[in-house]
Design a protein around this motif. Structure first.
Motif, PDB file in Angstrom:
ATOM      1  N   PRO A 198       0.805  -1.230   0.000  1.00 48.17           N
ATOM      2  CA  PRO A 198       0.000   0.000   0.000  1.00 48.17           C
ATOM      3  C   PRO A 198       0.834   1.275   0.000  1.00 48.17           C
ATOM      4  O   PRO A 198       0.461   2.262  -0.634  1.00 48.17           O
ATOM      5  CB  PRO A 198      -0.823  -0.130   1.291  1.00 48.17           C
ATOM      6  N   ALA A 199       1.968   1.289   0.714  1.00 46.07           N
ATOM      7  CA  ALA A 199       2.794   2.497   0.759  1.00 46.07           C
ATOM      8  C   ALA A 199       3.326   2.841  -0.629  1.00 46.07           C
ATOM      9  O   ALA A 199       3.336   4.011  -1.037  1.00 46.07           O
ATOM     10  CB  ALA A 199       3.945   2.305   1.745  1.00 46.07           C
ATOM     11  N   LEU A 200       3.767   1.832  -1.357  1.00 44.79           N
ATOM     12  CA  LEU A 200       4.230   2.066  -2.718  1.00 44.79           C
ATOM     13  C   LEU A 200       3.066   2.445  -3.628  1.00 44.79           C
ATOM     14  O   LEU A 200       3.227   3.286  -4.523  1.00 44.79           O
ATOM     15  CB  LEU A 200       4.924   0.813  -3.258  1.00 44.79           C
ATOM     16  N   ALA A 201       1.914   1.839  -3.416  1.00 42.61           N
ATOM     17  CA  ALA A 201       0.748   2.143  -4.243  1.00 42.61           C
ATOM     18  C   ALA A 201       0.359   3.616  -4.134  1.00 42.61           C
ATOM     19  O   ALA A 201      -0.005   4.254  -5.121  1.00 42.61           O
ATOM     20  CB  ALA A 201      -0.424   1.251  -3.854  1.00 42.61           C
ATOM     21  N   ARG A 202       0.443   4.168  -2.923  1.00 40.44           N
ATOM     22  CA  ARG A 202       0.132   5.596  -2.747  1.00 40.44           C
ATOM     23  C   ARG A 202       1.141   6.465  -3.491  1.00 40.44           C
ATOM     24  O   ARG A 202       0.776   7.483  -4.097  1.00 40.44           O
ATOM     25  CB  ARG A 202       0.111   5.934  -1.261  1.00 40.44           C
ATOM     26  N   ARG A 206       0.244   9.022  -6.810  1.00 39.29           N
ATOM     27  CA  ARG A 206       0.595  10.442  -6.938  1.00 39.29           C
ATOM     28  C   ARG A 206       1.308  10.716  -8.263  1.00 39.29           C
ATOM     29  O   ARG A 206       1.054  11.727  -8.910  1.00 39.29           O
ATOM     30  CB  ARG A 206       1.486  10.872  -5.767  1.00 39.29           C
ATOM     31  N   ARG A 207       2.202   9.804  -8.662  1.00 39.14           N
ATOM     32  CA  ARG A 207       2.884   9.996  -9.941  1.00 39.14           C
ATOM     33  C   ARG A 207       1.902   9.884 -11.109  1.00 39.14           C
ATOM     34  O   ARG A 207       1.993  10.628 -12.083  1.00 39.14           O
ATOM     35  CB  ARG A 207       3.994   8.953 -10.111  1.00 39.14           C
ATOM     36  N   GLU A 237      11.198   2.710  -8.545  1.00 40.10           N
ATOM     37  CA  GLU A 237      11.240   1.521  -7.704  1.00 40.10           C
ATOM     38  C   GLU A 237      11.718   0.293  -8.487  1.00 40.10           C
ATOM     39  O   GLU A 237      12.412  -0.567  -7.945  1.00 40.10           O
ATOM     40  CB  GLU A 237       9.862   1.259  -7.096  1.00 40.10           C
ATOM     41  N   PHE A 238      11.332   0.220  -9.752  1.00 43.04           N
ATOM     42  CA  PHE A 238      11.833  -0.855 -10.609  1.00 43.04           C
ATOM     43  C   PHE A 238      13.356  -0.852 -10.654  1.00 43.04           C
ATOM     44  O   PHE A 238      14.005  -1.896 -10.521  1.00 43.04           O
ATOM     45  CB  PHE A 238      11.261  -0.696 -12.025  1.00 43.04           C
ATOM     46  N   ALA A 277      16.055  -4.052   0.410  1.00 39.94           N
ATOM     47  CA  ALA A 277      15.032  -3.485  -0.474  1.00 39.94           C
ATOM     48  C   ALA A 277      14.323  -2.308   0.185  1.00 39.94           C
ATOM     49  O   ALA A 277      14.062  -1.288  -0.473  1.00 39.94           O
ATOM     50  CB  ALA A 277      14.018  -4.568  -0.863  1.00 39.94           C
ATOM     51  N   GLU A 278      14.013  -2.420   1.474  1.00 40.13           N
ATOM     52  CA  GLU A 278      13.349  -1.324   2.179  1.00 40.13           C
ATOM     53  C   GLU A 278      14.225  -0.081   2.210  1.00 40.13           C
ATOM     54  O   GLU A 278      13.734   1.044   2.065  1.00 40.13           O
ATOM     55  CB  GLU A 278      12.995  -1.779   3.592  1.00 40.13           C
ATOM     56  N   GLY A 279      15.539  -0.285   2.384  1.00 38.32           N
ATOM     57  CA  GLY A 279      16.450   0.848   2.375  1.00 38.32           C
ATOM     58  C   GLY A 279      16.526   1.510   1.009  1.00 38.32           C
ATOM     59  O   GLY A 279      16.518   2.741   0.902  1.00 38.32           O
ATOM     60  N   ARG A 280      16.595   0.718  -0.041  1.00 39.29           N
ATOM     61  CA  ARG A 280      16.701   1.285  -1.385  1.00 39.29           C
ATOM     62  C   ARG A 280      15.411   1.948  -1.829  1.00 39.29           C
ATOM     63  O   ARG A 280      15.432   2.902  -2.614  1.00 39.29           O
ATOM     64  CB  ARG A 280      17.090   0.193  -2.379  1.00 39.29           C
ATOM     65  N   LEU A 281      14.278   1.431  -1.365  1.00 35.98           N
ATOM     66  CA  LEU A 281      12.984   1.999  -1.737  1.00 35.98           C
ATOM     67  C   LEU A 281      12.554   3.129  -0.815  1.00 35.98           C
ATOM     68  O   LEU A 281      11.533   3.780  -1.067  1.00 35.98           O
ATOM     69  CB  LEU A 281      11.911   0.905  -1.724  1.00 35.98           C
ATOM     70  N   SER A 282      13.310   3.361   0.258  1.00 37.32           N
ATOM     71  CA  SER A 282      12.965   4.387   1.262  1.00 37.32           C
ATOM     72  C   SER A 282      11.553   4.174   1.794  1.00 37.32           C
ATOM     73  O   SER A 282      10.714   5.076   1.801  1.00 37.32           O
ATOM     74  CB  SER A 282      13.105   5.792   0.652  1.00 37.32           C
ATOM     75  N   ILE A 283      11.302   2.945   2.225  1.00 43.80           N
ATOM     76  CA  ILE A 283       9.996   2.586   2.756  1.00 43.80           C
ATOM     77  C   ILE A 283      10.197   1.894   4.100  1.00 43.80           C
ATOM     78  O   ILE A 283      11.187   1.196   4.319  1.00 43.80           O
ATOM     79  CB  ILE A 283       9.240   1.674   1.754  1.00 43.80           C
ATOM     80  N   HIS A 284       9.250   2.104   5.016  1.00 41.43           N
ATOM     81  CA  HIS A 284       9.416   1.600   6.376  1.00 41.43           C
ATOM     82  C   HIS A 284       9.480   0.079   6.409  1.00 41.43           C
ATOM     83  O   HIS A 284      10.357  -0.513   7.032  1.00 41.43           O
ATOM     84  CB  HIS A 284       8.273   2.108   7.263  1.00 41.43           C
TER      85      HIS A 284
END
Length: 323
Positions: A198-202, A206-207, A237-238, A277-284
């Protein structure tokens, strides 16, 4: 006397090819400028040439090596320039030498070159070319090339910088980039379509809202399996995931379907890959599923990490290291 046996004269209006260009597209440009047909030009170059030449026609299945010098005479372009610019002649020479390299998909390997770049060279129509595996957009004009519409994406956060990172990855990991690209496309599209993250989906939503509503420019020239808007919104993200999937260090840690390694012995590796992956995507976190229908073992990154994971937890005995 057959057309390919006749003495050639230079065309009244010679044109230079575009690097990586499709031969059919080049002959169409020459034919239009000189008021003839692409098929007529092709038959003057080599026997067995098609009478009907489309913009996408590129394979020279029955052409002879004499085609290259005859095209050089016709256009006034040096042989070395034609050979370097038109991949069709590279494959023709390889076939004659017996190497016969395998080509990519004839349609998915093509893109229409940035119209602004072509306009600066005095070319108004669309020009088809074979793209580099890492090419997605024109860095000079920030035009997305991998699709029908050619959106301007300079205002979309992270897309232009992702293209630069993508090119560096292709140079750094030439042996794994093709396999990793297929895996990364499947993985990010699973996240996008199925809503696993969901975090990536949001972020992607926006994009997508920032993209202009634009009609397709080149629907009759290209064939694509996915909507290019999907590729654009998930592109940063890809590329981030591609950096992991293409790295031999991470690929060596995967558990394949024929492996007998138990999940508990592989848990540390799975945690490390998700943390990376979480670090590279900057997601919690990537490990929280949105609802009961989405379980961690069905997450596409987990399936890439442990290909046996989809059915590993159905029973308690599946966690037995002896199994």
């Amino acid at each position: 006397m057959k057309p390919w046996e006749e003495h050639l004269h230079p065309l009244p209006v010679p044109l230079s090819p575009v690097h990586g260009g499709v031969l059919g597209c080049y002959l169409h440009r020459l034919a239009e400028a000189n008021r003839t047909t692409p098929g007529r030009l092709a038959q003057c170059i080599s026997p067995h040439a098609r009478v009907y030449f489309t913009l996408r026609t590129d394979p020279l299945r029955r052409w002879t090596p004499a085609a290259l010098p005859r095209l050089s005479i016709m256009t006034g372009v040096p042989i070395a320039t034609l050979d370097r610019s038109l991949p069709a002649f590279t494959y023709l020479a390889a076939r004659e030498n017996g190497t016969n390299p395998r080509r990519g998909h004839a349609h998915y390997d093509l893109h229409v070159i940035c119209r602004h770049c072509m306009k600066s060279r005095g070319i108004s129509g669309p020009v088809l070319a074979h793209r580099d595996p890492a090419a997605r957009l024109c860095l000079k004009h920030a035009i997305w090339l991998d699709g029908y519409c050619h959106y301007y994406v300079g205002h979309i956060d992270g897309v232009v910088s992702a293209q630069r990172r993508h090119i560096r990855l292709a140079r750094r990991f030439p042996d794994t980039i093709n396999a990793a690209t297929k895996e990364a496309v499947k993985l990010t599209r699973s996240w996008l379509v199925a809503g696993y993250q969901p975090a990536l989906a949001r972020r992607w939503h926006r994009r997508a809202e920032a993209l202009p509503k634009q009609e397709a420019r080149y629907p009759s020239l290209l064939r694509y399996r996915y909507d290019e808007r999907e590729s654009i919104v998930a592109y940063p993200e890809f590329v981030s995931i591609l950096g992991i999937l293409a790295d031999p260090r991470w690929r060596a840690l995967r558990v394949h379907r024929n492996s007998g390694i138990a999940f508990e012995r592989h848990q540390e590796t799975i945690d490390a890959i998700y943390t990376e992956a979480e670090g590279r995507l900057s997601i919690h976190t990537l490990r929280e599923m949105p609802d009961a229908r989405h379980t961690f073992r069905n997450d596409p990154l987990f399936r890439w990490t442990d290909a046996r994971g989809r059915g590993r937890f159905d029973t308690e005995k599946d966690s037995d290291p002896a199994l």
